[in-house]
Motif scaffolding. Structure first.
Motif, PDB file in Angstrom:
ATOM      1  N   SER A  32     -20.919   3.035  -8.436  1.00  0.00           N
ATOM      2  CA  SER A  32     -20.185   3.297  -9.561  1.00  0.00           C
ATOM      3  C   SER A  32     -20.037   4.392 -10.027  1.00  0.00           C
ATOM      4  O   SER A  32     -18.727   4.794 -10.496  1.00  0.00           O
ATOM      5  CB  SER A  32     -21.197   2.386 -10.601  1.00  0.00           C
ATOM      6  OG  SER A  32     -22.381   3.336 -11.235  1.00  0.00           O
ATOM      7  N   ARG A  33     -20.750   5.614  -9.461  1.00  0.00           N
ATOM      8  CA  ARG A  33     -20.290   6.750  -9.794  1.00  0.00           C
ATOM      9  C   ARG A  33     -19.274   7.188  -9.222  1.00  0.00           C
ATOM     10  O   ARG A  33     -18.380   7.844  -9.220  1.00  0.00           O
ATOM     11  CB  ARG A  33     -21.674   7.806  -9.633  1.00  0.00           C
ATOM     12  CG  ARG A  33     -22.871   7.613 -10.476  1.00  0.00           C
ATOM     13  CD  ARG A  33     -23.759   8.559 -10.152  1.00  0.00           C
ATOM     14  NE  ARG A  33     -23.671   9.993 -10.523  1.00  0.00           N
ATOM     15  CZ  ARG A  33     -23.794  10.990  -9.760  1.00  0.00           C
ATOM     16  NH1 ARG A  33     -24.210  10.661  -8.498  1.00  0.00           N
ATOM     17  NH2 ARG A  33     -23.473  11.995  -9.880  1.00  0.00           N
ATOM     18  N   LYS A  34     -19.107   6.876  -7.772  1.00  0.00           N
ATOM     19  CA  LYS A  34     -18.090   6.969  -6.804  1.00  0.00           C
ATOM     20  C   LYS A  34     -16.881   6.265  -7.339  1.00  0.00           C
ATOM     21  O   LYS A  34     -15.762   7.085  -7.532  1.00  0.00           O
ATOM     22  CB  LYS A  34     -18.491   6.492  -5.348  1.00  0.00           C
ATOM     23  CG  LYS A  34     -17.623   6.675  -4.335  1.00  0.00           C
ATOM     24  CD  LYS A  34     -18.336   6.207  -3.038  1.00  0.00           C
ATOM     25  CE  LYS A  34     -17.306   6.540  -1.814  1.00  0.00           C
ATOM     26  NZ  LYS A  34     -17.817   5.857  -0.677  1.00  0.00           N
ATOM     27  N   ARG A  37     -15.547   8.488 -10.099  1.00  0.00           N
ATOM     28  CA  ARG A  37     -15.075   9.843  -9.738  1.00  0.00           C
ATOM     29  C   ARG A  37     -13.554   9.499  -9.063  1.00  0.00           C
ATOM     30  O   ARG A  37     -12.609  10.260  -9.589  1.00  0.00           O
ATOM     31  CB  ARG A  37     -15.929  10.329  -8.657  1.00  0.00           C
ATOM     32  CG  ARG A  37     -15.427  11.628  -8.183  1.00  0.00           C
ATOM     33  CD  ARG A  37     -16.611  12.457  -7.366  1.00  0.00           C
ATOM     34  NE  ARG A  37     -16.020  13.645  -6.619  1.00  0.00           N
ATOM     35  CZ  ARG A  37     -15.723  14.668  -7.032  1.00  0.00           C
ATOM     36  NH1 ARG A  37     -15.539  14.878  -8.448  1.00  0.00           N
ATOM     37  NH2 ARG A  37     -15.299  15.543  -6.413  1.00  0.00           N
ATOM     38  N   LYS A  38     -13.373   8.620  -8.564  1.00  0.00           N
ATOM     39  CA  LYS A  38     -12.150   8.225  -8.031  1.00  0.00           C
ATOM     40  C   LYS A  38     -11.044   7.975  -9.115  1.00  0.00           C
ATOM     41  O   LYS A  38     -10.013   8.608  -8.837  1.00  0.00           O
ATOM     42  CB  LYS A  38     -12.086   6.784  -6.979  1.00  0.00           C
ATOM     43  CG  LYS A  38     -12.554   7.310  -5.663  1.00  0.00           C
ATOM     44  CD  LYS A  38     -12.659   5.885  -4.805  1.00  0.00           C
ATOM     45  CE  LYS A  38     -13.130   6.180  -3.427  1.00  0.00           C
ATOM     46  NZ  LYS A  38     -13.185   4.709  -2.733  1.00  0.00           N
ATOM     47  N   SER A  42      -7.736  10.341  -9.760  1.00  0.00           N
ATOM     48  CA  SER A  42      -6.568   9.844  -9.917  1.00  0.00           C
ATOM     49  C   SER A  42      -5.750  10.056 -11.247  1.00  0.00           C
ATOM     50  O   SER A  42      -4.590  10.160 -11.164  1.00  0.00           O
ATOM     51  CB  SER A  42      -6.477   8.376  -9.372  1.00  0.00           C
ATOM     52  OG  SER A  42      -7.014   7.586 -10.634  1.00  0.00           O
ATOM     53  N   GLN A  43      -6.398  10.136 -12.319  1.00  0.00           N
ATOM     54  CA  GLN A  43      -5.809  10.170 -13.383  1.00  0.00           C
ATOM     55  C   GLN A  43      -5.873  11.837 -13.839  1.00  0.00           C
ATOM     56  O   GLN A  43      -5.025  12.167 -14.845  1.00  0.00           O
ATOM     57  CB  GLN A  43      -6.948   9.752 -14.693  1.00  0.00           C
ATOM     58  CG  GLN A  43      -6.720   8.115 -14.378  1.00  0.00           C
ATOM     59  CD  GLN A  43      -7.680   7.386 -15.416  1.00  0.00           C
ATOM     60  OE1 GLN A  43      -8.598   7.929 -15.925  1.00  0.00           O
ATOM     61  NE2 GLN A  43      -7.619   6.351 -15.747  1.00  0.00           N
ATOM     62  N   ASN A  44      -6.287  12.671 -12.956  1.00  0.00           N
ATOM     63  CA  ASN A  44      -6.371  14.156 -13.685  1.00  0.00           C
ATOM     64  C   ASN A  44      -5.849  15.059 -12.381  1.00  0.00           C
ATOM     65  O   ASN A  44      -6.505  16.267 -12.354  1.00  0.00           O
ATOM     66  CB  ASN A  44      -7.676  14.560 -14.236  1.00  0.00           C
ATOM     67  CG  ASN A  44      -7.958  13.878 -15.335  1.00  0.00           C
ATOM     68  OD1 ASN A  44      -7.553  14.110 -16.592  1.00  0.00           O
ATOM     69  ND2 ASN A  44      -8.964  12.734 -15.315  1.00  0.00           N
TER      70      ASN A  44
END
Length: 139
Positions: A32-34, A37-38, A42-44
């Motif tokens: 879930s952390r991975k 992070r993805k 992708s948003q930033n």
């Protein structure tokens, strides 16, 4: 005592407990952390790129990048900081004595010379001397 001060004191007193909890959390929530992070990346993308550019211009960023390049080229050392300090403070080629310049262009730009067989640091040379020196010369 204000809440902020109370929490600071509590964190100091419970460092080991917090460390164990965080380690357990990271292990149990790896996927879930991975995923989070993805999504964040992708948003930033622009924000991350800008931060990397700013950081790479700082002294610590330059040092970190330079040492990472050396490791990638095969340099092995117990004290990269010591080699970096020698590198930034050397202004003459250890072989021919020519004045060294900053950057990656020109025959007299600074190069970190190392033995390609052992990975051990040899000295700071100009680009010309570094290219003429045999890669596997014994030290």
């Amino acid at each position: 005592m204000a809440y902020k001060e109370y929490m600071k004191k509590w964190r100091e007193e419970n460092k080991e407990h917090i460390k164990e909890y965080e380690k357990k959390y990271r292990t149990e929530n790896k996927e879930s952390r991975k995923d989070k992070r993805k999504v964040y990346i992708s948003q930033n993308k622009e924000k991350i790129k800008e931060c990397k550019n700013i950081w790479s211009q700082t002294e610590q960023g330059k040092k970190s990048n330079r040492i990472a390049c050396w490791k990638q080229m095969g340099l092995i050392s117990e004290d990269y900081d010591k080699i970096y300090e020698l590198y930034v403070n050397t202004w003459e080629c250890d072989n021919c004595g020519i004045e060294l310049i900053e950057g990656f262009c020109g025959s007299n730009h600074r190069c970190m010379d190392h033995n390609h067989r052992t990975g051990l640091f040899r000295n700071i040379l100009c680009n010309t001397c570094n290219q003429m020196r045999p890669d596997y010369e014994s030290d």
